[in-house]
Enzyme design. Sequence first.
Site, PDB file in Angstrom:
ATOM      1  N   GLY A 165       0.764  -1.251   0.000  1.00 53.83           N
ATOM      2  CA  GLY A 165       0.000   0.000   0.000  1.00 53.83           C
ATOM      3  C   GLY A 165       0.791   1.295   0.000  1.00 53.83           C
ATOM      4  CD  GLU A 216       1.764   0.566   7.439  1.00 57.39           C
ATOM      5  OE1 GLU A 216       1.263   0.679   6.292  1.00 57.39           O
ATOM      6  OE2 GLU A 216       1.725  -0.483   8.086  1.00 57.39           O
ATOM      7  CG  ASP A 217      -1.157   1.700   3.225  1.00 58.51           C
ATOM      8  OD1 ASP A 217      -0.834   1.351   4.387  1.00 58.51           O
ATOM      9  OD2 ASP A 217      -1.758   0.924   2.450  1.00 58.51           O
ATOM     10  CG  ASP A 264      -8.499  -0.037  10.117  1.00 59.56           C
ATOM     11  OD1 ASP A 264      -9.203   0.677  10.823  1.00 59.56           O
ATOM     12  OD2 ASP A 264      -8.968  -1.007   9.470  1.00 59.56           O
ATOM     13  CE  LYS A 313     -10.202   3.632   7.487  1.00 60.01           C
ATOM     14  NZ  LYS A 313     -10.595   2.282   7.005  1.00 60.01           N
ATOM     15  CG  PHE A 327     -12.725   0.300   2.529  1.00 59.60           C
ATOM     16  CD1 PHE A 327     -11.919  -0.530   3.287  1.00 59.60           C
ATOM     17  CD2 PHE A 327     -12.521   0.346   1.160  1.00 59.60           C
ATOM     18  CE1 PHE A 327     -10.929  -1.307   2.702  1.00 59.60           C
ATOM     19  CE2 PHE A 327     -11.539  -0.428   0.553  1.00 59.60           C
ATOM     20  CZ  PHE A 327     -10.746  -1.253   1.329  1.00 59.60           C
ATOM     21  CB  ILE A 328     -10.088   5.468   1.869  1.00 59.87           C
ATOM     22  CG1 ILE A 328      -8.914   4.959   2.715  1.00 59.87           C
ATOM     23  CG2 ILE A 328     -10.935   6.453   2.669  1.00 59.87           C
ATOM     24  CD1 ILE A 328      -7.926   6.055   3.117  1.00 59.87           C
ATOM     25  CG  ASP A 350      -5.874  -3.494  -1.762  1.00 60.78           C
ATOM     26  OD1 ASP A 350      -5.436  -3.059  -0.681  1.00 60.78           O
ATOM     27  OD2 ASP A 350      -6.282  -4.664  -1.908  1.00 60.78           O
ATOM     28  NE  ARG A 365      -2.344  -3.068  -3.943  1.00 56.32           N
ATOM     29  CZ  ARG A 365      -2.398  -3.143  -2.613  1.00 56.32           C
ATOM     30  NH1 ARG A 365      -2.264  -2.050  -1.892  1.00 56.32           N
ATOM     31  NH2 ARG A 365      -2.624  -4.288  -2.001  1.00 56.32           N
TER      32      ARG A 365
HETATM   33  P1  IMP Z   1      -4.283  -2.401  10.610  1.00 53.45           P
HETATM   34  O1  IMP Z   1      -3.294  -3.513  10.854  1.00 53.45           O
HETATM   35  O2  IMP Z   1      -5.666  -2.745  11.047  1.00 53.45           O
HETATM   36  O3  IMP Z   1      -3.826  -1.056  11.147  1.00 53.45           O
HETATM   37  O4  IMP Z   1      -4.464  -2.275   9.056  1.00 53.45           O
HETATM   38  C1  IMP Z   1      -3.497  -1.805   8.249  1.00 53.45           C
HETATM   39  C2  IMP Z   1      -3.660  -2.251   6.823  1.00 53.45           C
HETATM   40  O5  IMP Z   1      -5.021  -2.594   6.472  1.00 53.45           O
HETATM   41  C3  IMP Z   1      -3.279  -1.109   5.928  1.00 53.45           C
HETATM   42  O6  IMP Z   1      -1.890  -1.083   5.717  1.00 53.45           O
HETATM   43  C4  IMP Z   1      -4.091  -1.408   4.700  1.00 53.45           C
HETATM   44  O7  IMP Z   1      -3.395  -2.305   3.880  1.00 53.45           O
HETATM   45  C5  IMP Z   1      -5.351  -2.046   5.213  1.00 53.45           C
HETATM   46  N1  IMP Z   1      -6.449  -1.064   5.351  1.00 53.45           N
HETATM   47  C6  IMP Z   1      -6.984  -0.579   6.491  1.00 53.45           C
HETATM   48  N2  IMP Z   1      -7.973   0.295   6.239  1.00 53.45           N
HETATM   49  C7  IMP Z   1      -8.053   0.401   4.893  1.00 53.45           C
HETATM   50  C8  IMP Z   1      -8.894   1.173   3.992  1.00 53.45           C
HETATM   51  O8  IMP Z   1      -9.780   1.970   4.377  1.00 53.45           O
HETATM   52  N3  IMP Z   1      -8.650   0.996   2.660  1.00 53.45           N
HETATM   53  C9  IMP Z   1      -7.696   0.159   2.175  1.00 53.45           C
HETATM   54  N4  IMP Z   1      -6.901  -0.576   2.973  1.00 53.45           N
HETATM   55  C10 IMP Z   1      -7.079  -0.459   4.319  1.00 53.45           C
HETATM   56 MG    MG Z   2      -0.169  -0.966   4.642  1.00 52.88          MG
END
Ligand code: IMP
Ligand code: MG
Length: 177
Positions: free
Chosen positions: A47, A101-102, A105, A133, A154-155, A161, A167
């Site tokens: 990402g 990081e992208d 969440d 978020k 969700f984005i 993606d 992407r």
């Molecule tokens: P986390 O481990 O829950 O913080 O999630 C991180 C990963 O989930 C990110 O690096 C993304 O790849 C994916 N992700 C979380 N939210 C979104 C979203 O809104 N759109 C797309 N990918 C997301």
């Molecule tokens: Mg990521």
Amino acid sequence: MEIQVLDKVFVPFISAERIDTRLREIAKQIEADMNGEVPVFIGVLNGSFMVVSDLVKYYEAPCEMSFIKMASYIGTQSTNQVNQLLGLDIDVTDRRIVILEDIVDTGNTLVALKKLFDQHRPKEIRIFTLCLKPEAYKKDIPLDYVAFEIENKFIVGYGMDYDKHGRNLPEIYQIKE
Ligand code: IMP
Ligand code: MG
């Protein structure tokens, strides 16, 4: 203008211009914070590929960079484990690293990344994320550079993606509800 990615409709959310402005600001801020030391930027694939590319173009001091990929394993239990670091090719011991990081969440990925990098004994670990978020993030790892705090929807686009699609979109779109 609305767009369709697979079965979902998305609306424009963060323009390329706003992204660009924030990345210029943050690149300058990181540069000042590094105080003449050479950081190692580490992009988290897949990402982050687009934001890394744009951010480092605005970083005008010397830096090193690499990419890593986290592999997620869904265990037999209900917990979703994220671990395993693939492809770290720079010795980060005693270095100042900035993880790129992208989106953060729940923060599960970040916790796993932090744990893995701690084992390499870097001098410092800083975290950059394009999007955060805050409603979903319940971990206590401080985020040093956050380009955009967004609502818990969700984005897609600008590297991120929806089921492997979207992407390549040059701007960020949010799901239409
Ligand atoms: P986390 O481990 O829950 O913080 O999630 C991180 C990963 O989930 C990110 O690096 C993304 O790849 C994916 N992700 C979380 N939210 C979104 C979203 O809104 N759109 C797309 N990918 C997301
Ligand atoms: Mg990521």
